[in-house]
Write an enzyme that holds these catalytic residues in place. Structure first.
Site, PDB file in Angstrom:
ATOM      1  N   ASP A   6      -5.642  -0.276  -2.440  1.00  0.00           N
ATOM      2  CA  ASP A   6      -6.325  -1.183  -3.352  1.00  0.00           C
ATOM      3  C   ASP A   6      -7.688  -1.605  -2.842  1.00  0.00           C
ATOM      4  OD1 ASP A   6      -5.197  -2.862  -1.210  1.00  0.00           O
ATOM      5  OD2 ASP A   6      -5.939  -4.523  -2.439  1.00  0.00           O
ATOM      6  N   GLU A  15       3.134   3.967   6.090  1.00  0.00           N
ATOM      7  CA  GLU A  15       1.925   3.159   5.870  1.00  0.00           C
ATOM      8  C   GLU A  15       0.936   3.973   5.043  1.00  0.00           C
ATOM      9  OE1 GLU A  15       0.381   0.578   5.621  1.00  0.00           O
ATOM     10  OE2 GLU A  15      -0.894  -0.006   7.297  1.00  0.00           O
ATOM     11  N   ASP A  65      -6.560   2.152   9.956  1.00  0.00           N
ATOM     12  CA  ASP A  65      -7.987   1.909  10.138  1.00  0.00           C
ATOM     13  C   ASP A  65      -8.193   1.460  11.591  1.00  0.00           C
ATOM     14  OD1 ASP A  65     -10.655   1.382   9.742  1.00  0.00           O
ATOM     15  OD2 ASP A  65     -10.375  -0.301   8.379  1.00  0.00           O
ATOM     16  N   SER A  66      -8.163   0.154  11.855  1.00  0.00           N
ATOM     17  CA  SER A  66      -8.304  -0.302  13.251  1.00  0.00           C
ATOM     18  C   SER A  66      -7.035  -0.020  14.066  1.00  0.00           C
ATOM     19  CB  SER A  66      -8.603  -1.800  13.296  1.00  0.00           C
ATOM     20  OG  SER A  66      -7.424  -2.542  13.015  1.00  0.00           O
ATOM     21  N   GLY A  67      -5.909   0.199  13.366  1.00  0.00           N
ATOM     22  CA  GLY A  67      -4.640   0.428  14.048  1.00  0.00           C
ATOM     23  C   GLY A  67      -3.891  -0.843  14.403  1.00  0.00           C
ATOM     24  N   GLY A 123       0.784  -1.250   0.000  1.00  0.00           N
ATOM     25  CA  GLY A 123       0.000   0.000   0.000  1.00  0.00           C
ATOM     26  C   GLY A 123       0.806   1.285   0.000  1.00  0.00           C
ATOM     27  N   THR A 179      -2.573  -3.313  12.512  1.00  0.00           N
ATOM     28  CA  THR A 179      -1.368  -3.614  11.727  1.00  0.00           C
ATOM     29  C   THR A 179      -0.176  -2.827  12.271  1.00  0.00           C
ATOM     30  OG1 THR A 179      -2.779  -3.918   9.799  1.00  0.00           O
ATOM     31  CG2 THR A 179      -0.419  -3.666   9.383  1.00  0.00           C
TER      32      THR A 179
HETATM   33  P1  IMP Z   1      -5.727  -1.667  10.242  1.00  0.00           P
HETATM   34  O1  IMP Z   1      -4.802  -2.764  10.697  1.00  0.00           O
HETATM   35  O2  IMP Z   1      -7.170  -1.978  10.537  1.00  0.00           O
HETATM   36  O3  IMP Z   1      -5.336  -0.289  10.725  1.00  0.00           O
HETATM   37  O4  IMP Z   1      -5.723  -1.683   8.663  1.00  0.00           O
HETATM   38  C1  IMP Z   1      -4.726  -1.135   7.915  1.00  0.00           C
HETATM   39  C2  IMP Z   1      -4.599  -1.855   6.602  1.00  0.00           C
HETATM   40  O5  IMP Z   1      -5.884  -2.167   6.027  1.00  0.00           O
HETATM   41  C3  IMP Z   1      -3.904  -0.949   5.607  1.00  0.00           C
HETATM   42  O6  IMP Z   1      -2.556  -1.350   5.487  1.00  0.00           O
HETATM   43  C4  IMP Z   1      -4.658  -1.158   4.327  1.00  0.00           C
HETATM   44  O7  IMP Z   1      -3.996  -2.133   3.534  1.00  0.00           O
HETATM   45  C5  IMP Z   1      -5.996  -1.713   4.705  1.00  0.00           C
HETATM   46  N1  IMP Z   1      -7.080  -0.688   4.629  1.00  0.00           N
HETATM   47  C6  IMP Z   1      -7.750  -0.137   5.653  1.00  0.00           C
HETATM   48  N2  IMP Z   1      -8.664   0.757   5.224  1.00  0.00           N
HETATM   49  C7  IMP Z   1      -8.549   0.767   3.869  1.00  0.00           C
HETATM   50  C8  IMP Z   1      -9.221   1.522   2.823  1.00  0.00           C
HETATM   51  O8  IMP Z   1     -10.104   2.373   3.035  1.00  0.00           O
HETATM   52  N3  IMP Z   1      -8.833   1.260   1.542  1.00  0.00           N
HETATM   53  C9  IMP Z   1      -7.844   0.355   1.239  1.00  0.00           C
HETATM   54  N4  IMP Z   1      -7.192  -0.351   2.194  1.00  0.00           N
HETATM   55  C10 IMP Z   1      -7.544  -0.141   3.489  1.00  0.00           C
HETATM   56 MG    MG Z   2      -4.486  -3.419   1.416  1.00  0.00          MG
END
Ligand code: IMP
Ligand code: MG
Length: 184
Positions: free
Chosen positions: A169, A109, A113-115, A54, A117
């Site tokens: 993506d 990064e 989103d949820s944080g 990403g 990762t």
């Molecule tokens: P987290 O672990 O929930 O914070 O998610 C982060 C990962 O989810 C990012 O590295 C993205 O690859 C993917 N992601 C979260 N939201 C989106 C979005 O709106 N569009 C595309 N990818 C997303």
């Molecule tokens: Mg992705």
């Protein structure tokens, strides 16, 4: 703003709902982030670590706006499905070749989103005793219940939509769009 015919050529005929950040807006913000990062690291060895896939476009634009010596490496992480390991577990598929100990690490990064990762990667990388560890995220949806305290540079506070383009993506499509759009 790109004309809709231009968008449709790039997406193979699928319309996007709206363009949230156009090319010029992104470029201007990336220049500002580059200046912030340049000022934030007056000394020491800076290693910019991009999380693939990403971050690939954002990172390549960002490093060209940082006016100090640095090195670039990448990480590939994969989340296991819930059938195998508890959700939120992040596995490193590609580990940076470079030594992290004693260096300033800037983890790049695309979106938080949820944080989960970033929280997981930060704890993995912190074990390698970097001199400092900070996150630069292009987008932050601001919905993470426990946002990573290392988040130091943010491009945009993003709306709670599913965004694509500029590296982001949907099922591996749309990463090449030069703008960021709301897909729904
Ligand atoms: P987290 O672990 O929930 O914070 O998610 C982060 C990962 O989810 C990012 O590295 C993205 O690859 C993917 N992601 C979260 N939201 C989106 C979005 O709106 N569009 C595309 N990818 C997303
Ligand atoms: Mg992705």
């Amino acid at each position: 703003m790109p004309a809709s015919a231009d968008v449709l050529r790039r997406t193979g005929g699928k319309p996007v709902k709206s363009i949230i950040y156009d090319e010029a807006t992104i470029a201007a913000r990336v220049r500002e982030l580059g200046a912030e990062i340049t000022a934030a690291y007056p000394d020491g060895h800076l290693l910019v670590l991009g999380l693939l896939k990403g971050s690939f476009i954002f990172l390549s634009d960002l490093v060209r706006q940082i006016e100090r010596p640095l090195q670039v490496d990448f990480l590939v992480a994969s989340s296991y499905g819930s059938a195998r390991v508890s959700s939120g577990d992040v596995r490193l598929l590609y580990d940076p070749e470079t030594e992290l100990e004693g260096k300033h690490i800037l983890l790049v990064e695309d979106i938080i989103d949820s944080g989960r990762t970033m929280n997981r990667l930060v704890s993995l990388l912190a074990e390698r005793r970097p001199r400092s560890l900070a996150i630069c995220a292009l987008l932050d949806k601001q919905v993470a219940p426990d946002p990573p305290s290392e988040l130091r540079f943010t491009g945009f506070l993003a709306p709670p939509a599913f965004l694509v383009g500029y590296g982001l993506d949907h099922a591996e499509n749309y990463r090449h769009l030069p703008f960021i759009a709301d897909l729904e």
